[in-house]
Design a protein around this motif. Sequence first.
Motif, PDB file in Angstrom:
ATOM      1  N   GLY A 154       0.809  -1.213   0.000  1.00 10.68           N
ATOM      2  CA  GLY A 154       0.000   0.000   0.000  1.00 10.68           C
ATOM      3  C   GLY A 154       0.842   1.261   0.000  1.00 10.68           C
ATOM      4  O   GLY A 154       0.349   2.343  -0.335  1.00 10.68           O
ATOM      5  N   THR A 155       2.109   1.131   0.379  1.00 12.94           N
ATOM      6  CA  THR A 155       3.055   2.252   0.313  1.00 12.94           C
ATOM      7  C   THR A 155       3.919   2.066  -0.933  1.00 12.94           C
ATOM      8  O   THR A 155       4.714   1.131  -1.009  1.00 12.94           O
ATOM      9  CB  THR A 155       3.944   2.301   1.571  1.00 12.94           C
ATOM     10  OG1 THR A 155       3.109   2.427   2.726  1.00 12.94           O
ATOM     11  CG2 THR A 155       4.912   3.459   1.513  1.00 12.94           C
ATOM     12  N   ILE A 156       3.738   2.945  -1.913  1.00 13.51           N
ATOM     13  CA  ILE A 156       4.390   2.784  -3.227  1.00 13.51           C
ATOM     14  C   ILE A 156       5.495   3.815  -3.367  1.00 13.51           C
ATOM     15  O   ILE A 156       5.263   5.028  -3.243  1.00 13.51           O
ATOM     16  CB  ILE A 156       3.365   2.937  -4.364  1.00 13.51           C
ATOM     17  CG1 ILE A 156       2.251   1.907  -4.204  1.00 13.51           C
ATOM     18  CG2 ILE A 156       4.042   2.795  -5.722  1.00 13.51           C
ATOM     19  CD1 ILE A 156       1.113   2.083  -5.192  1.00 13.51           C
ATOM     20  N   VAL A 157       6.711   3.335  -3.623  1.00 10.66           N
ATOM     21  CA  VAL A 157       7.873   4.212  -3.777  1.00 10.66           C
ATOM     22  C   VAL A 157       8.433   4.066  -5.186  1.00 10.66           C
ATOM     23  O   VAL A 157       8.127   3.106  -5.905  1.00 10.66           O
ATOM     24  CB  VAL A 157       8.957   3.878  -2.733  1.00 10.66           C
ATOM     25  CG1 VAL A 157       8.427   4.079  -1.324  1.00 10.66           C
ATOM     26  CG2 VAL A 157       9.471   2.450  -2.917  1.00 10.66           C
ATOM     27  N   SER A 158       9.267   5.018  -5.578  1.00 10.96           N
ATOM     28  CA  SER A 158       9.859   4.986  -6.920  1.00 10.96           C
ATOM     29  C   SER A 158      10.992   3.965  -6.975  1.00 10.96           C
ATOM     30  O   SER A 158      11.882   3.983  -6.118  1.00 10.96           O
ATOM     31  CB  SER A 158      10.391   6.366  -7.297  1.00 10.96           C
ATOM     32  OG  SER A 158      11.042   6.321  -8.551  1.00 10.96           O
ATOM     33  N   PRO A 159      10.996   3.092  -7.967  1.00  7.48           N
ATOM     34  CA  PRO A 159      12.069   2.100  -8.066  1.00  7.48           C
ATOM     35  C   PRO A 159      13.352   2.644  -8.695  1.00  7.48           C
ATOM     36  O   PRO A 159      14.389   2.003  -8.624  1.00  7.48           O
ATOM     37  CB  PRO A 159      11.446   1.016  -8.959  1.00  7.48           C
ATOM     38  CG  PRO A 159      10.469   1.762  -9.807  1.00  7.48           C
ATOM     39  CD  PRO A 159       9.942   2.886  -8.974  1.00  7.48           C
ATOM     40  N   VAL A 160      13.264   3.839  -9.344  1.00 13.02           N
ATOM     41  CA  VAL A 160      14.420   4.413 -10.036  1.00 13.02           C
ATOM     42  C   VAL A 160      14.414   5.929  -9.870  1.00 13.02           C
ATOM     43  O   VAL A 160      13.409   6.534  -9.478  1.00 13.02           O
ATOM     44  CB  VAL A 160      14.417   4.074 -11.550  1.00 13.02           C
ATOM     45  CG1 VAL A 160      14.594   2.589 -11.786  1.00 13.02           C
ATOM     46  CG2 VAL A 160      13.145   4.599 -12.212  1.00 13.02           C
ATOM     47  N   ASN A 161      15.563   6.560 -10.185  1.00 16.38           N
ATOM     48  CA  ASN A 161      15.602   8.011 -10.317  1.00 16.38           C
ATOM     49  C   ASN A 161      14.951   8.382 -11.640  1.00 16.38           C
ATOM     50  O   ASN A 161      15.106   7.686 -12.638  1.00 16.38           O
ATOM     51  CB  ASN A 161      17.043   8.523 -10.314  1.00 16.38           C
ATOM     52  CG  ASN A 161      17.769   8.198  -9.016  1.00 16.38           C
ATOM     53  OD1 ASN A 161      17.150   8.125  -7.963  1.00 16.38           O
ATOM     54  ND2 ASN A 161      19.073   8.025  -9.096  1.00 16.38           N
ATOM     55  N   GLY A 162      14.206   9.479 -11.661  1.00 13.47           N
ATOM     56  CA  GLY A 162      13.596   9.857 -12.931  1.00 13.47           C
ATOM     57  C   GLY A 162      12.602  10.988 -12.791  1.00 13.47           C
ATOM     58  O   GLY A 162      12.570  11.720 -11.792  1.00 13.47           O
ATOM     59  N   VAL A 163      11.765  11.112 -13.841  1.00 12.34           N
ATOM     60  CA  VAL A 163      10.762  12.171 -13.924  1.00 12.34           C
ATOM     61  C   VAL A 163       9.379  11.532 -13.949  1.00 12.34           C
ATOM     62  O   VAL A 163       9.150  10.551 -14.662  1.00 12.34           O
ATOM     63  CB  VAL A 163      10.971  13.030 -15.196  1.00 12.34           C
ATOM     64  CG1 VAL A 163       9.911  14.118 -15.296  1.00 12.34           C
ATOM     65  CG2 VAL A 163      12.363  13.647 -15.193  1.00 12.34           C
ATOM     66  N   ILE A 164       8.463  12.091 -13.165  1.00 12.69           N
ATOM     67  CA  ILE A 164       7.102  11.579 -13.101  1.00 12.69           C
ATOM     68  C   ILE A 164       6.340  11.939 -14.383  1.00 12.69           C
ATOM     69  O   ILE A 164       6.388  13.073 -14.861  1.00 12.69           O
ATOM     70  CB  ILE A 164       6.355  12.162 -11.887  1.00 12.69           C
ATOM     71  CG1 ILE A 164       7.012  11.705 -10.584  1.00 12.69           C
ATOM     72  CG2 ILE A 164       4.879  11.765 -11.896  1.00 12.69           C
ATOM     73  CD1 ILE A 164       6.903  10.230 -10.322  1.00 12.69           C
ATOM     74  N   GLY A 165       5.631  10.946 -14.922  1.00 13.97           N
ATOM     75  CA  GLY A 165       4.796  11.183 -16.100  1.00 13.97           C
ATOM     76  C   GLY A 165       3.409  11.660 -15.682  1.00 13.97           C
ATOM     77  O   GLY A 165       3.237  12.317 -14.650  1.00 13.97           O
ATOM     78  N   SER A 166       2.407  11.320 -16.461  1.00 12.12           N
ATOM     79  CA  SER A 166       1.046  11.761 -16.169  1.00 12.12           C
ATOM     80  C   SER A 166       0.498  11.019 -14.952  1.00 12.12           C
ATOM     81  O   SER A 166       0.936   9.909 -14.618  1.00 12.12           O
ATOM     82  CB  SER A 166       0.136  11.520 -17.368  1.00 12.12           C
ATOM     83  OG  SER A 166       0.054  10.127 -17.668  1.00 12.12           O
ATOM     84  N   LEU A 167      -0.480  11.653 -14.278  1.00 12.33           N
ATOM     85  CA  LEU A 167      -1.150  11.061 -13.116  1.00 12.33           C
ATOM     86  C   LEU A 167      -2.639  10.927 -13.446  1.00 12.33           C
ATOM     87  O   LEU A 167      -3.432  11.840 -13.190  1.00 12.33           O
ATOM     88  CB  LEU A 167      -0.950  11.944 -11.884  1.00 12.33           C
ATOM     89  CG  LEU A 167       0.493  12.093 -11.381  1.00 12.33           C
ATOM     90  CD1 LEU A 167       0.582  13.174 -10.323  1.00 12.33           C
ATOM     91  CD2 LEU A 167       1.016  10.769 -10.844  1.00 12.33           C
ATOM     92  N   PRO A 168      -3.038   9.790 -14.038  1.00  9.35           N
ATOM     93  CA  PRO A 168      -4.433   9.642 -14.477  1.00  9.35           C
ATOM     94  C   PRO A 168      -5.424   9.472 -13.330  1.00  9.35           C
ATOM     95  O   PRO A 168      -6.620   9.697 -13.513  1.00  9.35           O
ATOM     96  CB  PRO A 168      -4.389   8.392 -15.352  1.00  9.35           C
ATOM     97  CG  PRO A 168      -3.220   7.612 -14.845  1.00  9.35           C
ATOM     98  CD  PRO A 168      -2.221   8.628 -14.391  1.00  9.35           C
ATOM     99  N   PHE A 169      -4.946   9.065 -12.142  1.00  5.06           N
ATOM    100  CA  PHE A 169      -5.840   8.854 -10.999  1.00  5.06           C
ATOM    101  C   PHE A 169      -5.683   9.986  -9.990  1.00  5.06           C
ATOM    102  O   PHE A 169      -4.617  10.606  -9.884  1.00  5.06           O
ATOM    103  CB  PHE A 169      -5.553   7.511 -10.320  1.00  5.06           C
ATOM    104  CG  PHE A 169      -5.765   6.316 -11.215  1.00  5.06           C
ATOM    105  CD1 PHE A 169      -7.035   5.815 -11.429  1.00  5.06           C
ATOM    106  CD2 PHE A 169      -4.687   5.708 -11.840  1.00  5.06           C
ATOM    107  CE1 PHE A 169      -7.238   4.712 -12.246  1.00  5.06           C
ATOM    108  CE2 PHE A 169      -4.872   4.607 -12.665  1.00  5.06           C
ATOM    109  CZ  PHE A 169      -6.155   4.118 -12.873  1.00  5.06           C
ATOM    110  N   ARG A 170      -6.737  10.237  -9.234  1.00  9.00           N
ATOM    111  CA  ARG A 170      -6.731  11.254  -8.197  1.00  9.00           C
ATOM    112  C   ARG A 170      -6.936  10.605  -6.824  1.00  9.00           C
ATOM    113  O   ARG A 170      -7.296   9.427  -6.731  1.00  9.00           O
ATOM    114  CB  ARG A 170      -7.831  12.293  -8.454  1.00  9.00           C
ATOM    115  CG  ARG A 170      -7.629  13.075  -9.744  1.00  9.00           C
ATOM    116  CD  ARG A 170      -6.401  13.962  -9.664  1.00  9.00           C
ATOM    117  NE  ARG A 170      -6.163  14.704 -10.901  1.00  9.00           N
ATOM    118  CZ  ARG A 170      -5.305  14.339 -11.839  1.00  9.00           C
ATOM    119  NH1 ARG A 170      -4.598  13.221 -11.672  1.00  9.00           N
ATOM    120  NH2 ARG A 170      -5.133  15.065 -12.917  1.00  9.00           N
TER     121      ARG A 170
END
Length: 379
Positions: A154-170
């Motif tokens: 339930g706690t989701i972290v980034s697996p890599v360094n990078g740039v966030i794309g679109s966020l389709p969910f709110r």
Amino acid sequence: MKNFSIVSIFALLILASCGKKEEQQMPPQGPVPFPVQTVTKQDAVVYQEYTANLEGQQNVEIRAKVNGFIQKIYVDEGQVVKKGQLLFKLETQTQNQDAAAAQANVKAAQVEVDRLKPLVDRKIISEVQLETAKAKLAQAKSAYGSIAANIGFGTIVSPVNGVIGSLPFREGSLVSSASEMPLTTVSDTKIIRAYFSMNEKQLLFFNKTFKGATTAEKLKAAPEVLLLLVDGSEYDQKGKIATMNGLVNPQTGTTQFRAEFKNPEGILRSGSSGIVRLPIIEKDAILVPQNAVFEMQGKKMIYVVGQGNKVKSKIIEVSGTSELNFIVTSGLNEGEVVVIEGASKLKDDAEIIPQQAKTEAVPAVAQDTAKTNITPAKK
């Protein structure tokens, strides 16, 4: 009538005298100076161009591993994130309740094992009963571990360094592991990969031009490549062709290549496009300025200075252009003198005063129009 005739004759005499004065004042016509250049052979850099799709070194889709409502979104679109940075928090209240129940089952199974152990030691009951209790304990621990892991998901972290794309969910949206759309995409753009294709003819030319017994040796022998951006500007970092597909796609007749470019300032973005330019050195090419060439009935022509400084037009064929020069493949020979400016003012057998123009010592840069279907600039 008589007076009119005298006046007319007088006017004609005045006009005639003015014309004679103008003739006397006009300088005599003669040869006019024109800049010329002696044709020489030199090495030219020919660019082959390929349309490319740009992608980050890693494009990782972030997906939910468990079902739940999005409780909190900690990032925004386009934000730069680090590996391990918190991205989303899913609501896990129901799973917490399941975990408590599973943990209680583990404790109950452990109590049963502890109760049966001394009875087996005193041989009051059979050892089979104890082994059955131990199996139930292991099963209870496994169930608890699975639920605890889901809570962690339930706690989701980034697996890599990078740039966030679109966020389709709110926040508040229900997501699951079966959702077709990912929560977002994290693109590592420190290195940008440019994917492009060569047809069979271009691939054959590539393999013949760059020596090597293996694909790796040919790629190592290939020079660094350039990247043209969508606004027509040239990217300030040179790249290198990293991979080449070993097979030709039978449906498209092409082979895919991948070039890699450093992206320290984040100018390039995953999902954009560009043009990869592969330089090829053409030995002993004949180069003439574009200003020297004119077209007539679809033919490219140039004026050559002959005996008595008289010019003669010649048909030439070219294989490409640069900002300043055409690469001539036929129609001109080394040592010939050509007019490099003012061709529109000339005609065959016109006599000129040749004035040698200074030539650049730097090799010209050209585009391989024959291989890339780029039309030479018309002058």
